[in-house]
Design a protein around this motif. Structure first.
Motif, PDB file in Angstrom:
ATOM      1  N   UNK A 300       0.825  -1.206   0.000  1.00 57.83           N
ATOM      2  CA  UNK A 300       0.000   0.000   0.000  1.00 57.83           C
ATOM      3  C   UNK A 300       0.854   1.248   0.000  1.00 57.83           C
ATOM      4  N   UNK A 303       1.879   1.877  -3.521  1.00 58.70           N
ATOM      5  CA  UNK A 303       0.786   2.364  -4.382  1.00 58.70           C
ATOM      6  C   UNK A 303       0.356   3.764  -3.950  1.00 58.70           C
ATOM      7  N   UNK A 304       0.401   4.031  -2.627  1.00 63.24           N
ATOM      8  CA  UNK A 304       0.031   5.366  -2.155  1.00 63.24           C
ATOM      9  C   UNK A 304       0.998   6.400  -2.699  1.00 63.24           C
ATOM     10  N   UNK A 306       2.707   6.250  -5.431  1.00 60.11           N
ATOM     11  CA  UNK A 306       2.472   6.501  -6.850  1.00 60.11           C
ATOM     12  C   UNK A 306       1.174   7.278  -7.029  1.00 60.11           C
ATOM     13  N   UNK A 307       0.150   6.908  -6.223  1.00 62.36           N
ATOM     14  CA  UNK A 307      -1.164   7.510  -6.372  1.00 62.36           C
ATOM     15  C   UNK A 307      -1.137   8.986  -6.017  1.00 62.36           C
TER      16      UNK A 307
END
Lengths: 310, 220
Positions: A300, A303-304, A306-307
């Motif tokens: 996570x 992904x966080x 990148x997000x």
């Protein structure tokens, strides 16, 4: 580059202070449990006493048994040499790739597990098998947590990474640190995962592997374990809390850095000791869910990052 | 000064990620009490998000929305949920359809899916631009929670968290609806929870259990 005289000797701090850190953690643990506990210098006395003693070596032991303490010690040492400890200046850190550091540590672990099998006792094999199982789950957590910092910093070199990391500005780093912390607990063999204080046959992992060692070999193994613990603390600090490491390469700019570093390490030691005293040891088969949770946290965090666009 | 500080330390991002984490935690929790507690945490974070962005954008009417959120979602709804839990005398969700680590991974996969699709058309700008992706992830994960749990009460919690996600999504798109619409939504939620609570007790009376698998056997 002139920097690299004094700065490249930073690893000496890890060699000579790691038993103190261990003693400190034990003391904090004892105090938080209402005991007096052994003195803070006890690990040094233990090591000195062990170095003076004779060894008893199993008849079935092969050369691996003799080589393992040295390989383990040297692999941790090698990883320490290329890790920036309290200052980022220093030519040798150009070799200090974080992935190289993690897998140099894995070499030591591999030999330790082999040695556990080599002595030919049941407990050693048990410890080795558990260590290998855990390693399979812990390593991805460590690496994913490190990748978060690496993506944010745009490098896998610790000395470059530490210049950009700042845990207080990015939620991804907080998640990565949480995952790294769980992995660190598992790697250093602390309570929810392993119990460092007992030789209880059903629960031991690290102790099981070094059970057959005695005398100087045991001292080397234990010392390597202390150093690995301090090294992992250092890596965590480098990745997530690199304050006070940017000092210049003059003697004056460098002077406060070791003090700041030691304060940070000992604060982290307090955190680990408190975690250890407030948790119960988990059953071995429950560990995958703890570490699986940590793995999802680490994923996570990537992904966080990148997000939210770093 | 304080606004620069909020921007520099991306406080809104931290709060939104906290909400996402709490939803992911619900997807692996088995004890119903801790599910309710995590829902309360999620609602507090939502209220904090609204408050911080109200302060940030200087829109005082959003404080009322935050206050309504706190009143309804942090106090009234959890109160009813706990009351129903006591009446039903259930504490655990007996074995969900898939195991906790697996649902954690599935939740993560949903986040990845949302990220890879939503990022193609970013049409939200400003301080809340990251909240939309997180809000859609929250909606999908809570839908997943509703699909994989057996107890009706967990499904109600899933629905409530989904509503939090919708609120966040709507908020990040429009900076808050008119206050009358907010009031209506909050009132609907309250009524919904009360009716669902009554409904659950009736299911419990009729079928002895609130396990939804049992509802497939028809009674003539």
């Amino acid at each position: 580059m002139r920097g690299g005289r004094v700065e490249s000797l930073q690893f000496l701090l890890i060699i000579f202070f790691s038993p103190l850190l261990q003693g400190f953690i034990k003391k904090i643990k004892a105090l938080s449990q209402g005991r007096v506990g052994p003195g803070i210098l006890q690990p040094y006395y233990d090591l000195i006493r062990l170095f003076k003693k004779d060894m008893v070596i199993s008849e079935t032991a092969s050369w691996i048994f003799h080589a393992a303490p040295f390989v383990t010690f040297v692999s941790v040492l090698a990883a320490s040499v290329i890790t920036p400890v309290f200052s980022l200046q220093g030519g040798i850190f150009k070799a200090g790739d974080i992935i190289a550091i993690i897998y140099t540590l894995a070499l030591g672990r591999f030999f330790m597990a082999l040695a556990g099998l080599d002595a030919g006792t049941g407990f050693g094999g048990e410890g080795s098998s558990r260590e290998a199982t855990l390693a399979i789950i812990v390593e991805p957590v460590l690496i994913m947590a490190i990748f978060t910092a690496a993506i944010a910093g745009g490098s896998t070199s610790l000395s470059i990474l530490s210049r950009s990391a700042n845990i207080f500005r990015s939620p991804a780093h907080v998640l990565a640190f949480a995952a790294f912390y769980v992995a660190l607990i598992a790697e250093t063999g602390r309570v929810p995962v392993d119990n460092p204080d007992t030789h209880l046959e059903l629960t031991m992992i690290h102790e099981g592997m070094v059970l057959e060692y005695s005398g100087p070999y045991l001292a080397l193994m234990e010392w390597a374990h202390f150093m690995k613990q301090m090294l992992l603390f250092t890596i965590a600090l480098d990745l997530f809390f690199p304050f006070g490491m940017q000092g210049g390469s003059t003697a004056l700019g460098l002077a406060p850095a070791p003090g700041i570093y030691l304060i940070k390490v000992f604060i982290m030691g307090v955190a680990v000791a408190l975690t250890e005293s407030t948790r119960a040891k988990m059953r071995f088969f429950q560990l995958p869910s703890l570490l699986g949770g940590a793995f999802v946290l680490a994923l996570l965090s990537v992904i966080t990052l990148i997000m939210l666009g770093g | 000064m304080a606004r620069n500080w909020l921007q520099a330390y991306s406080v809104l991002d931290f709060i939104a990620v906290g909400m996402l984490l709490s939803v992911i935690a619900v997807s692996s929790q088995k004890r119903l009490e801790s599910c309710v507690r995590t829902y309360v945490l999620n609602s507090w974070l939502l209220a904090a998000f609204v408050t911080v962005s109200a302060f940030y954008m200087g829109m005082p009417h959003l404080y009322i929305a935050a206050a309504l959120t706190v009143l309804s979602k942090c106090f009234l709804i959890p109160y009813f949920l706990r009351k129903v839990l006591r009446q039903l005398r259930v504490t655990h969700d007996v074995e969900p359809y898939i195991s906790a680590p697996l649902s954690l991974l599935a939740a993560f996969a949903l986040v990845v899916v949302v990220f890879s699709f939503v990022s193609q058309g970013v049409f939200v700008t400003g301080v809340t631009r990251n909240a939309l992706k997180i809000a859609i992830s929250i909606i999908l994960i809570s839908l997943f929670v509703m699909m994989t749990r057996k107890k009706a009460i967990t499904q109600v919690i899933g629905l409530l968290i989904m509503e939090n996600g919708l609120f966040l999504a709507g908020f990040s798109l429009t900076y808050g609806m008119p206050i009358i619409a907010e009031l209506g939504v909050v009132f609907d939620m309250l009524m919904g929870v009360i009716i669902l609570g009554l409904f659950l007790t009736q299911i419990k009376k009729a079928f002895v259990s609130v396990d939804l698998d049992k509802l497939t056997t028809l009674k003539g």
